[in-house]
Design a protein around this motif. Structure first.
Motif, PDB file in Angstrom:
ATOM      1  N   ALA A  66     -12.425   5.757   7.412  1.00 37.22           N
ATOM      2  CA  ALA A  66     -12.613   4.508   8.163  1.00 37.22           C
ATOM      3  C   ALA A  66     -13.729   3.686   7.538  1.00 37.22           C
ATOM      4  O   ALA A  66     -13.654   2.453   7.458  1.00 37.22           O
ATOM      5  CB  ALA A  66     -12.934   4.832   9.621  1.00 37.22           C
ATOM      6  N   LYS A 125       0.831  -1.203   0.000  1.00 32.58           N
ATOM      7  CA  LYS A 125       0.000   0.000   0.000  1.00 32.58           C
ATOM      8  C   LYS A 125       0.862   1.248   0.000  1.00 32.58           C
ATOM      9  O   LYS A 125       1.887   1.301   0.676  1.00 32.58           O
ATOM     10  CB  LYS A 125      -0.910   0.000   1.225  1.00 32.58           C
ATOM     11  CG  LYS A 125      -2.010  -1.024   1.137  1.00 32.58           C
ATOM     12  CD  LYS A 125      -3.005  -0.859   2.266  1.00 32.58           C
ATOM     13  CE  LYS A 125      -4.181  -0.032   1.812  1.00 32.58           C
ATOM     14  NZ  LYS A 125      -5.230   0.103   2.827  1.00 32.58           N
ATOM     15  N   ASP A 159       4.775   6.439  12.003  1.00 40.23           N
ATOM     16  CA  ASP A 159       3.510   5.693  12.083  1.00 40.23           C
ATOM     17  C   ASP A 159       3.274   4.776  10.887  1.00 40.23           C
ATOM     18  O   ASP A 159       2.768   3.664  11.028  1.00 40.23           O
ATOM     19  CB  ASP A 159       2.329   6.662  12.191  1.00 40.23           C
ATOM     20  CG  ASP A 159       2.347   7.435  13.505  1.00 40.23           C
ATOM     21  OD1 ASP A 159       3.018   6.973  14.452  1.00 40.23           O
ATOM     22  OD2 ASP A 159       1.715   8.505  13.587  1.00 40.23           O
ATOM     23  N   PHE A 160       3.595   5.281   9.698  1.00 38.84           N
ATOM     24  CA  PHE A 160       3.286   4.518   8.480  1.00 38.84           C
ATOM     25  C   PHE A 160       4.515   3.861   7.842  1.00 38.84           C
ATOM     26  O   PHE A 160       4.386   3.062   6.926  1.00 38.84           O
ATOM     27  CB  PHE A 160       2.633   5.425   7.429  1.00 38.84           C
ATOM     28  CG  PHE A 160       1.227   5.856   7.758  1.00 38.84           C
ATOM     29  CD1 PHE A 160       0.138   5.060   7.426  1.00 38.84           C
ATOM     30  CD2 PHE A 160       0.988   7.063   8.397  1.00 38.84           C
ATOM     31  CE1 PHE A 160      -1.159   5.462   7.712  1.00 38.84           C
ATOM     32  CE2 PHE A 160      -0.304   7.476   8.692  1.00 38.84           C
ATOM     33  CZ  PHE A 160      -1.378   6.671   8.353  1.00 38.84           C
ATOM     34  N   ARG A 198      -4.676   8.364   9.712  1.00 35.33           N
ATOM     35  CA  ARG A 198      -4.414   9.059  10.976  1.00 35.33           C
ATOM     36  C   ARG A 198      -4.535  10.553  10.744  1.00 35.33           C
ATOM     37  O   ARG A 198      -4.243  11.042   9.653  1.00 35.33           O
ATOM     38  CB  ARG A 198      -2.994   8.761  11.477  1.00 35.33           C
ATOM     39  CG  ARG A 198      -2.867   7.485  12.269  1.00 35.33           C
ATOM     40  CD  ARG A 198      -1.413   7.263  12.616  1.00 35.33           C
ATOM     41  NE  ARG A 198      -1.231   6.010  13.309  1.00 35.33           N
ATOM     42  CZ  ARG A 198      -1.048   5.907  14.629  1.00 35.33           C
ATOM     43  NH1 ARG A 198      -1.025   6.985  15.382  1.00 35.33           N
ATOM     44  NH2 ARG A 198      -0.866   4.733  15.181  1.00 35.33           N
ATOM     45  N   ALA A 251     -10.031   2.340   5.014  1.00 34.32           N
ATOM     46  CA  ALA A 251      -8.657   2.821   4.834  1.00 34.32           C
ATOM     47  C   ALA A 251      -7.965   2.963   6.178  1.00 34.32           C
ATOM     48  O   ALA A 251      -8.607   3.222   7.198  1.00 34.32           O
ATOM     49  CB  ALA A 251      -8.660   4.171   4.124  1.00 34.32           C
ATOM     50  N   SER A 252      -6.655   2.780   6.149  1.00 34.62           N
ATOM     51  CA  SER A 252      -5.866   3.055   7.340  1.00 34.62           C
ATOM     52  C   SER A 252      -5.509   4.538   7.294  1.00 34.62           C
ATOM     53  O   SER A 252      -4.909   5.011   6.331  1.00 34.62           O
ATOM     54  CB  SER A 252      -4.606   2.188   7.301  1.00 34.62           C
ATOM     55  OG  SER A 252      -3.724   2.598   8.302  1.00 34.62           O
ATOM     56  N   ASP A 311      -2.970   4.361   2.109  1.00 37.17           N
ATOM     57  CA  ASP A 311      -3.155   4.772   3.497  1.00 37.17           C
ATOM     58  C   ASP A 311      -3.011   6.297   3.529  1.00 37.17           C
ATOM     59  O   ASP A 311      -2.222   6.859   2.758  1.00 37.17           O
ATOM     60  CB  ASP A 311      -2.089   4.139   4.392  1.00 37.17           C
ATOM     61  CG  ASP A 311      -2.274   2.631   4.514  1.00 37.17           C
ATOM     62  OD1 ASP A 311      -3.409   2.161   4.277  1.00 37.17           O
ATOM     63  OD2 ASP A 311      -1.299   1.933   4.826  1.00 37.17           O
TER      64      ASP A 311
END
Lengths: 246, 75
Positions: A50, A4, A79-80, A57, A54-55, A30
């Protein structure tokens, strides 16, 4: 299954930015939602992301703040794990005729719209550099190409994005990083909805395709420019304006 | 020697592959372009919390190591 991609989208709380975030998520990315002014709008974007699984933040950040952008960029990478796509969309207006425009109105618009792009590119580029790949898309405006009475600050900031984009394209091209701009024309938003029918008719006369654009039209252009299909396109300004400025 | 080992790590991260260097290796031999050099200097500055500046005129890895050690000592 392909890995991704991670997209950082500024100004993703509302309007064009929210649509770009949702469109890239639907395309399998993402999303790092970066927004400042409207927390509830950013949370709404998060809810939509959401909903489609999807992921994502949310990072609250003023893009004009150099140090804050560095901190957010580092946080997104932590984080990713990476940033594949940067979409510089955050922007504001503070319209008024030049003779009446205050220094503060000039500075604010240039800081957020133009310096914000610099800040993001500056801090994201080293990560892309080491990956030997990346896609940067910044949202300009046809106003930046043709000028507009009452928008000297906004037009200058959007014209600045064009120069910034072309320079970045030349500097980072050797590392397989593309930098492009999208220049929207009149797009249907809450602001254009508030115009009178007469004002809308006057606007339509300026547009060969005869109607306002939709936020999805802009998101589609961004989706293309960050795609593998656009791998050989860099340094361009893609107008999405129904032919308003030819 | 400690600086050399750290430098090897940084060079590897910047170039995406292991690079064997000695203090005598020249940057010309490494075939680094201007972006590589900027990226490496930035990484060194972050790793050691020092400032090397943008106008480094260095020809060998040994000279770079000396600059790093001087900057670290001056902290």
């Amino acid at each position: 299954m392909a890995e991704k991609r991670v997209a950082l989208v500024t100004g993703a709380g509302r309007g064009i930015g929210a649509c770009i975030a949702n469109t890239l998520a639907a395309d399998g990315c993402d999303i790092a939602v970066v927004d400042y002014s409207d927390v509830s709008a950013a949370e709404e974007t998060m809810r939509q992301l959401a909903e489609q699984g999807a992921s994502a933040r949310y990072y609250r950040c003023d893009v004009s703040d150099f140090s804050a952008v560095k901190a957010v960029t580092d946080a997104v990478v932590k984080d990713f794990g990476k940033i594949d796509i940067l979409v510089n969309n955050a922007g504001v207006t503070a319209d008024g005729l030049l003779l009446r425009m205050s220094e503060a109105e000039w500075d604010r618009v240039l800081s957020i719209n133009l310096k914000g792009c610099f800040n993001l590119i500056k801090h994201v580029a080293p990560h892309m550099l080491r990956k030997r790949s990346g896609r940067i898309v910044s949202i300009s405006s046809v106003v930046g190409l043709m000028g507009n009475a009452g928008q000297a600050n906004y037009a200058a900031s959007k014209a600045g994005i064009v120069g910034l984009t072309k320079s970045v394209a030349k500097e980072l091209g050797s590392r397989n990083i593309t930098a492009n701009a999208v220049a929207p024309g009149f797009i249907r938003t809450a602001m254009t909805d508030a115009l009178s029918e007469e004002q809308k008719q006057a606007m339509y006369k300026l547009i060969p395709l005869g109607s306002l654009g939709e936020v999805q039209d802009i998101a589609n252009a961004v989706k293309f420019l960050v795609s593998e299909e656009a791998r050989y396109i860099t340094g361009v300004v893609l107008k999405v304006d129904g032919g308003m400025y030819i | 020697m400690e600086t050399l080992e750290k430098l090897k790590e940084i060079l590897a991260e910047c170039k995406g592959e292991d690079i064997d260097v000695t203090p005598e290796t020249t940057f010309e031999e490494l075939n680094f372009d201007s972006l590589d050099k900027v990226d490496i200097v930035m990484q060194i500055e972050d790793a050691y919390d020092i400032k090397l500046g943008d106008d480094l005129q260095l020809s060998t890895v040994g000279e770079l190591i000396q600059k790093i050690d001087e900057a670290v000592a001056a902290k």
